[in-house]
Enzyme design. Structure first.
Site, mmCIF file in Angstrom:
data_model
loop_
_atom_site.group_PDB
_atom_site.id
_atom_site.type_symbol
_atom_site.label_atom_id
_atom_site.label_comp_id
_atom_site.label_asym_id
_atom_site.label_seq_id
_atom_site.Cartn_x
_atom_site.Cartn_y
_atom_site.Cartn_z
ATOM 1 N N GLU A 180 0.808 -1.218 0.000
ATOM 2 C CA GLU A 180 0.000 0.000 0.000
ATOM 3 C C GLU A 180 0.845 1.274 0.000
ATOM 4 O O GLU A 180 0.347 2.364 0.243
ATOM 5 C CB GLU A 180 -0.938 0.001 1.209
ATOM 6 C CG GLU A 180 -1.928 -1.157 1.220
ATOM 7 C CD GLU A 180 -3.087 -0.976 0.253
ATOM 8 O OE1 GLU A 180 -3.691 0.102 0.253
ATOM 9 O OE2 GLU A 180 -3.375 -1.916 -0.512
ATOM 10 N N HIS A 259 -4.637 2.050 6.944
ATOM 11 C CA HIS A 259 -3.213 2.306 6.734
ATOM 12 C C HIS A 259 -2.627 2.841 8.035
ATOM 13 O O HIS A 259 -3.314 3.520 8.808
ATOM 14 C CB HIS A 259 -2.971 3.333 5.624
ATOM 15 C CG HIS A 259 -3.391 2.878 4.266
ATOM 16 N ND1 HIS A 259 -4.103 3.683 3.399
ATOM 17 C CD2 HIS A 259 -3.206 1.708 3.624
ATOM 18 C CE1 HIS A 259 -4.335 3.019 2.276
ATOM 19 N NE2 HIS A 259 -3.804 1.819 2.393
ATOM 20 N N CYS A 381 -2.787 11.707 3.414
ATOM 21 C CA CYS A 381 -3.119 10.829 2.286
ATOM 22 C C CYS A 381 -2.813 11.504 0.960
ATOM 23 O O CYS A 381 -2.478 10.848 -0.022
ATOM 24 C CB CYS A 381 -4.599 10.450 2.317
ATOM 25 S SG CYS A 381 -5.019 9.157 3.504
#
Length: 458
Positions: A180, A259, A381
Site C-alpha cells: 500500500e 493504513h 493521504c
C-alpha cells in the site's frame, strides 16, 4: 516565511491533484469515512481547489511542494481487458448496462491519495547513492490495483535521470505481497541528509508458514503484508540495521485504521502515534531506539493515550493523518484537517503536544479538505514525501514544482475542466470521458511530462 538554504536537502511533498471523477462510490473496504458517504453527490471542482489551496499555503510557508497528476478515468483500457468491445463510449455504456459497479471502480479518483503511490528511499540510505522508487501494487482493491502502471509512468517521467533515480517494478499483485505504499512507511532520522531508520508497518502475514501468529483483525482485512514490506526494503538495498518491521494492532485495523498513517506519523526523530497503533508498542519503540542510536540519532516518541483521544475520535478526525513538517528553524508544524479543531478532545491534545517542550512540535495548522475527508483521506493521504538533495531537485522535471504561477495555472485549469457536481450514475456519461481526456492532455503539457497516459500514446 521559512527560508531554507538553496543547497539544502529538502523533503518535497508531492500532492496528488484531485481528479475530475472525484466521487463517493464508497469502494474502500475498511475505510469508514468512504463507506459512510457512499452514493452522495460530490464536487470535483471544489475538491481539487481545496487540495490546491493546501499546497499553496504550504508553499507560501516556505515548504517545498510538488504536484502529481491524476490518473485517466474512466479507465477504458481496463474495460477492454474485461471483455468489452467497441469504441470507448460503447464499452462504457455496455459496462454500465452489465454491472454499474465496474464503472464505479474504473472511475475512482482514489489516486489523489498519493501516500499510496509508492515507497521512497532517499539516496542517503541507499547503497548506490540514488533515490529509489517502488510503485505500490495496491492489490487489496480492484479500483486501486489498476493505478500502478500509470503511477510508475508518472514517477519515471518526473524522476527520469537514472544517475540520480532508480525505479523498481511493482511487487507481484497477489494477496501475499499486498503493498500500500508510503502510507505504511516512515523514515526516522536526525536530519534529512543523515542516515535514517525505515519503519515499515504491516497488518498481516501473506504466506502460510504453518506457524501460530497473533490474532488478526476480525472486522476488516489488513492490507499491507510483512512480505511486501520486506520485499520493498530488499529492492531498495536496505539492510537489517536500517529497518524496523512493526505489526499493526488488530484493534486499530478493526476501528478503521486501514493504513498506518491513520494512526501514526513520523518525521525527523519524531514519531507521533496513538497508543493502539502497534501490536507491540514497547517492542517497536525499543527497536527504533536501538537502531537509531547506532546511527547517532535519538528517537522522540510523542504518544497519544486513549484516555486523551479515543481510537474512534482519532479515526473520525484523522488526527494522525496529518503532515508533520520541519520548518527552517528546526521546529515542526503539524498540518491537520479542520475536523481536528472541531473535536474538543483532539484540539486539547494538540494544544498539549505543542506546549510540551520535550518535543520539537511547535504549532499546528488546520486546513479544509472536506471533499477528500468525506471520501476517506486527510492531508497526509494527499501527499507523497520525497527527500531530495539540491542536485536531485535540479535533475527532476521542474514544472511539477508548485509556485505562485503554477498555482494560478492549475487553478484556472481546474475551473475550466472540472464539474461542480458528480453523482455515481454520472460516471457512465461518455461526455465525462471526453472532458477528462481533454483536461489531462492539457495538464501533461502544463507539467512538462509528455505522454504518460496510455490514451495519449494510442
Amino acid at each position: 516565511m521559512n527560508t531554507f538554504a538553496p543547497d539544502a536537502t529538502r523533503e518535497v511533498n508531492f500532492d496528488g491533484l484531485v481528479g475530475p471523477t472525484h466521487n463517493y462510490s464508497g469502494l474502500a473496504h475498511g475505510n469508514i469515512a468512504s463507506a459512510s458517504h457512499r452514493g452522495l453527490v460530490s464536487n470535483p471542482r471544489e475538491a481539487a481547489l481545496q487540495g490546491l489551496a493546501k499546497m499553496k499555503a504550504l508553499h507560501d510557508a516556505g515548504f517545498a511542494q510538488g504536484v502529481l497528476p491524476p490518473q485517466p478515468r474512466p479507465a477504458i483500457d481496463m474495460l477492454a481487458r474485461l471483455g468489452f468491445t467497441g469504441s470507448p463510449s460503447q464499452m462504457l455504456a455496455a459496462a454500465q448496462a452489465a454491472d454499474p459497479a465496474i464503472v464505479r471502480a474504473i472511475s475512482s479518483a482514489a489516486a489523489m491519495w498519493t501516500a499510496n503511490a509508492a515507497t521512497i528511499t532517499p539516496s542517503f540510505d541507499a547503497p548506490d547513492g540514488r533515490v529509489h522508487f517502488t510503485a505500490a501494487n495496491l492489490q487489496s482493491s480492484f479500483h486501486r490495483a489498476i493505478e500502478a502502471p500509470t503511477t510508475a509512468a508518472a514517477l519515471a517521467a518526473i524522476f527520469a535521470d537514472n544517475s540520480h533515480f532508480a525505479h523498481h517494478p511493482a511487487l507481484p499483485a497477489t494477496p501475499a505481497f499486498a503493498d500500500e505504499g508510503a502510507a505504511n512507511h516512515s523514515r526516522l532520522c536526525t536530519t534529512y541528509d543523515a542516515p535514517g531508520v525505515h519503519l515499515f508497518v504491516y497488518g498481516r502475514d501473506g504466506l502460510d508458514r504453518g506457524e501460530t501468529t497473533q490474532p488478526g483483525a476480525k472486522r476488516f482485512t489488513a492490507r499491507q503484508t510483512w512480505e511486501a514490506s520486506q520485499a520493498v526494503a530488499r529492492q531498495h538495498g536496505l539492510g537489517a540495521g536500517q529497518c524496523v518491521f512493526a505489526r499493526q494492532s488488530a484493534e486499530a485495523i478493526d476501528a478503521g485504521v486501514f493504513h498506518n498513517d491513520v494512526i501514526a506519523v513520523g518525521n525527523g526523530p519524531v514519531l507521533l502515534y496513538h497508543e493502539t497503533a502497534f501490536a507491540d508498542e514497547a517492542g517497536v519503540l525499543a527497536e527504533l531506539r536501538e537502531k537509531m542510536g547506532r546511527l547517532g540519532a535519538t528517537l522522540c516518541p510523542v504518544r497519544v493515550s486513549r484516555q486523551a483521544v479515543s481510537l474512534a475520535d482519532a479515526v473520525a478526525t484523522y488526527l494522525f493523518n496529518s503532515q508533520l513538517l520541519t520548518r527552517a528553524d528546526g521546529a515542526m508544524v503539524v498540518i491537520v484537517p479542520a475536523e481536528c479543531q472541531r473535536n474538543r478532545a483532539v484540539a486539547a491534545e494538540l494544544d498539549r503536544i505543542v506546549a510540551d517542550e520535550a518535543n520539537p512540535i511547535a504549532e499546528y495548522r488546520a486546513y479544509d479538505v472536506k471533499q477528500s475527508m468525506d471520501n476517506g483521506g486527510g492531508p497526509a493521504c494527499l501527499r507523497l514525501r520525497v527527500v531530495l538533495s539540491a542536485a536531485e531537485r535540479a535533475a527532476m522535471a521542474p514544472a511539477v514544482m508548485l509556485d505562485a504561477t503554477r498555482h494560478t495555472q492549475l487553478t484556472e485549469w481546474v475551473e475550466r475542466h472540472y464539474r461542480d457536481r458528480l453523482a455515481p450514475d454520472d460516471l457512465a456519461d461518455p461526455a465525462l470521458l471526453d472532458e477528462n481526456r481533454t483536461a489531462l492532455d492539457e495538464l501533461t503539457s502544463l507539467l512538462g511530462l509528455g505522454p504518460i497516459y496510455a490514451f495519449q500514446r494510442a
